[in-house]
Scaffold this active site. Structure first.
Site, mmCIF file in Angstrom:
data_model
loop_
_atom_site.group_PDB
_atom_site.id
_atom_site.type_symbol
_atom_site.label_atom_id
_atom_site.label_comp_id
_atom_site.label_asym_id
_atom_site.label_seq_id
_atom_site.Cartn_x
_atom_site.Cartn_y
_atom_site.Cartn_z
ATOM 1 N N GLU A 142 0.825 -1.221 0.000
ATOM 2 C CA GLU A 142 0.000 0.000 0.000
ATOM 3 C C GLU A 142 0.852 1.261 0.000
ATOM 4 O O GLU A 142 0.510 2.254 -0.662
ATOM 5 C CB GLU A 142 -0.964 0.008 1.193
ATOM 6 N N HIS A 176 -11.551 -4.440 8.557
ATOM 7 C CA HIS A 176 -11.976 -4.222 7.172
ATOM 8 C C HIS A 176 -13.229 -3.364 7.078
ATOM 9 O O HIS A 176 -13.894 -3.381 6.053
ATOM 10 C CB HIS A 176 -12.277 -5.559 6.486
#
Ligand code: TPP
Ligand code: MG
Length: 818
Positions: A527, A594
């Site tokens: 990321e 999440h």
């Protein structure tokens, strides 16, 4: 369209041994005769001159920091100054074979690299080009200052220009290279290929990789070098950058005509120390830094250790590695051995190292050694070489005087809101460069043929149409992406599972078929590198869209989002633009790691535009807006909405191109008694609440979808609250620290006299997100909104709350911190 890279079990299970490539250490063999022939007397002497100029520049700063004077001229400097005394040969040698088309990115300790690259460019460019550049950069502000005290040739003027532009920047002056907003650690000068220097250790690695990606994809000449310190080898994003730069797909999947891997060289300026921590023997275990290449790819990144105390050894390495990079065979790693005689900063007493060690390195002082070399080989005598010291001292006397004088070198005008002016470029460009976008299908044959034929509105006579027959939120995003891909030849997109899979939520389904690999590709699970490379790509001049699969993964790209993406526009003094859209999906149903809405984190950081569409109409119109802009946008999407058709905006999602106006909230339902403002998918629960308020209590609620977090035009919200006198705010973000509180405080201040009650905030619980089955207890529901209105704003006759929203409960939860 599956890829055809077969993973063969027989091959994978075969017994054998991995043999590593050898890594050369200090392989350069000096050969004065050959060197004289290759470089010529003039250039050899100039290498020395540049080292002397850098040393004296740094020495000048050291005097100013420690004594408040230079050559008797009183001068103070409050900011940082990480000097590179001792490291000059590594910088000067590096730049010899570089041209202005080659980019270098650096660190907090990059004054020497800036000067070396600029001096080299001055030697290479002709007078006309130099003059044009000085006249146009920042409207010629620095040129006007140096012209007053410069004599001699145009190249002499250009050298003074560079010394002054750099020093004025270090001193934080408007006439500096970045209007004083970069300062010592971030000063840079793009016209000579001196790209951003980074105060975050290792911060340049992924940004430089993105710049190299830009060069490769857009067929630009030159290579990119990330000059990072040895201690940055411990930073995750540096590893991520190297992994990203070494992906197989550049060779296995990308069209050969693109040219192979991005031309990126990771150059570790290895001075063996962090601040005080020793990378060999203490804080790391690699022994020889060049070994890192072995862990990255079979070529070991063509890694070498180079003697950074000999400028010719460095120049030789760069020349050889540049060839590899231009052939698309990178990435390259260099472990450039050097040493700083100066402390980490001028206040550093060097308590962490032995005096004996410093003494030994000083006996190898590259300036002394190279001076001896020039004399021994008959290239120059003492008189000529000493003259450089007089020359630079004289130049710096003028430069320091000018840079220190506020009337000559003012600061940006804070009264005129100068910094605010630089936070965004606020431009809109259909394409970042001319040319034909590379595509594999004509638009008519893309998936647009299917989506455009679907129902554009999800209701008929008030009844929902089958979802599969309606254009959804995800497809609306697809249409915006497709349009810009076919308009802007520089536009690329990547992230995890972006190709084939179409992004984790299928938004890009159909793009794989119409775009070549170099315009849409799968990134490693990195990321930080995904965002960091996108920053480098954008600031080099290309449009880019990258995706984080879940908002929760922003933590992995924290520095890139908060320190890099948000800041380079302003820190560059408006020289750079960042046409970068970071798509971030806010999850649900997947539990604690999440399912978080972290929009408040990015809205808090100055320099980011933040959008959060809640309907398919907005998904397309807002992404279209973001994709024509020149500023960095964090674009939130809700996973609860991807499969939803448009049900709110009459007429549905237009087939043709359109944009939603920047910063304008949307009134989704009009009403007179109370205003409900939402961010994101909570809009639909607010609309349910509004319907119930009307049916049960005859209260008409006005529902406003903020859509934008920054910039945000509060006027329609203020007008609504002034009309209703009541307001409640709701979103899926955890209540504590939510952006709703910023809105609440602004609305409170702006409408206090019109309010009949406090501004109420309904956020998610301050817990971890529970499993899908328990989410209703976590995310705001219709009942929470109604109960909050009942408890805090307007008692609803006969209402029996089903949740606890009382003042006592607010106090209790805060006491417990939950
Ligand atoms: C991410 C990050 N962590 C810590 C620091 C504080 N810091 C500044 S320089 C430095 C040492 C860096 O060492 P190295 O990368 O080897 O570069 P050098 O200073 O030796 O040139 C540290 C710890 C920082 N700026 N950024
Ligand atoms: Mg170091």
């Amino acid at each position: 369209m599956p890829k055809s890279i077969l993973v063969d079990p027989l091959e994978m299970r075969r017994r054998s041994t991995l043999v590593s490539r050898e890594v050369p250490l200090n392989a350069y063999i000096p050969d004065p005769q050959a060197e004289a022939q290759k470089y010529g007397r003039e250039d050899l002497v100039r290498l020395y001159r540049d080292m002397v100029f850098i040393r004296e520049f740094e020495w000048m700063l050291d005097r100013i920091k420690k004594e408040g004077q230079y050559q008797g001229l009183t001068c103070t400097h409050l900011g940082p100054s990480h000097l590179s005394i001792g490291q000059e040969a590594a910088a000067v040698g590096q730049c010899y074979h570089l041209t202005p088309d080659d980019f270098i990115f650096g660190s907090h300790r990059s004054h020497g690299e800036i000067l070396a690259k600029c001096f080299r460019s001055i030697a290479q460019l002709d007078d006309d080009a130099l003059m044009r550049l000085m006249q146009t950069y920042m409207g010629g502000a620095a040129l006007r200052v140096v012209e007053k005290f410069s004599q001699g040739s145009l190249k002499d003027l250009a050298i003074n220009y560079v010394l002054y532009g750099t020093l004025a920047e270090i001193f934080g002056r408007e006439t500096g290279f970045n209007k004083g907003l970069g300062g010592s650690m971030h000063a840079f000068f793009p016209p000579f290929g001196v790209m951003p220097n980074n105060a975050i250790v290792g911060g340049s690695a992924d940004i430089a990789t993105g710049a190299a990606l830009f060069k490769r994809v857009n067929r630009k000449s030159g290579i990119c070098i990330a000059n990072v310190g040895d201690a940055s080898a411990g930073c995750g994003p540096v590893w991520e950058a190297m992994t990203f730069a070494a992906m197989d797909q550049y060779h296995t999947l990308w069209d050969k005509k693109v040219g192979g891997a991005p031309p990126i060289l990771f150059n570790f300026m290895n001075n063996f120390y962090g601040m005080g921590g020793q990378t060999v023997g203490e804080t790391m275990g690699v022994g020889v830094l060049a070994r890192l290449g072995l862990g990255v790819n079979p070529e070991a990144m063509h890694a070498e250790r180079v003697d950074g105390y000999n400028p010719l050894a460095v120049a030789d390495a760069i020349e050889r590695k540049k060839e590899i990079l231009l052939e698309g065979r990178g990435p390259v790693l260099l472990d450039t051995v050097t040493y700083r005689f100066s402390g980490h900063s001028p206040s550093d007493a060097s308590s962490y190292r032995d005096k004996e060690e410093v003494n030994r390195w000083q006996q190898h002082d590259p300036l002394e050694a190279f001076r001896r070399y020039l004399k021994d080989n008959g290239h120059a005598d003492d008189t000529e070489l000493d003259a450089f010291y007089h020359d630079i001292a004289e130049r710096l006397a003028h430069v320091v005087r000018a840079a220190a004088a506020l009337d000559v070198s003012p600061r940006v005008n804070i009264q005129m809101d100068a910094i605010a002016e630089m936070m965004f470029s606020n431009q809109f460009k259909d394409r970042m460069a001319d040319g034909n976008p590379e595509v594999l299908l004509p638009t008519e044959e893309t998936r647009f043929k299917i989506t455009s034929g679907k129902h554009r509105f999800g209701l008929e006579n008030g009844q929902p149409l089958p979802r599969l027959e309606c254009v959804t939120y995800a497809e609306a995003l697809f249409e915006a992406m497709l349009y810009r891909f076919y308009e802007d030849p520089t536009m690329i997109a990547y992230g995890e599972e972006n190709r084939d899979w179409g992004g984790a939520f299928g938004v890009y389904r159909g793009l794989t078929e119409c775009l070549p690999y170099h315009r849409l590709f799968n990134a490693p699970i990195s990321e930080a590198a995904i965002v960091g490379t996108a920053i480098g790509y954008a600031l080099s001049g290309g449009r880019v869209v990258v995706e984080l699969m879940y908002c929760d993964f922003m933590g992995r790209a924290g520095d890139e989002i908060f320190n890099q993406m948000a800041k380079w526009q302003a820190m560059s003094g408006n020289v750079l633009q960042l046409p970068l859209v970071l798509r971030v999906s806010v999850g649900s149903k997947y539990g604690a790691q999440h399912s978080q809405d972290w929009s408040s984190l990015v809205a808090h950081i100055p320099g980011l535009k933040v959008m959060f569409p809640a309907t398919p109409y907005d998904a397309k119109g807002m992404l279209s807006l973001a994709l024509r802009g020149t500023d960095p946008v964090v674009f939130f999407e809700s996973q609860r909405l991807y499969t939803e058709p448009e049900k709110l905006v009459e007429g549905g999602v237009p087939v043709e191109y359109y944009e939603v106006p920047m910063g304008e909230p949307a009134i989704r339902r009009t009403g007179d008694d109370i205003t409900i403002v939402t961010v994101g998918a909570t809009l639909y629960r607010a609309l349910e609440a509004a319907a119930e308020l009307q049916a049960q209590y005859s209260l008409s609620a006005e529902v406003i979808d903020a859509r934008f977090l920054n910039p945000l035009n509060y006027s329609p919200i203020v007008a609504s609250v002034r009309k209703t006198g009541r307001v409640v705010l709701a979103s899926d973000a955890c209540e504590r620290g939510s952006f709703l509180h910023t809105m609440a405080s602004n609305i409170g201040q702006l409408t206090f006299d019109a309010l009949d009650g406090p501004v109420a905030v309904v956020g998610a619980r301050n817990w971890i997100t529970p499993p899908a089955e328990l989410e209703e207890a976590f995310f705001p529901q219709k009942e929470w909104i109604i109960d909050a209105i009942h408890e805090h704003i307007l008692p609803l006759p006969g209402h029996r709350p089903s949740t606890v929203q009382t003042i006592d409960e607010i106090l209790r939860r805060n006491r417990l911190g939950v």
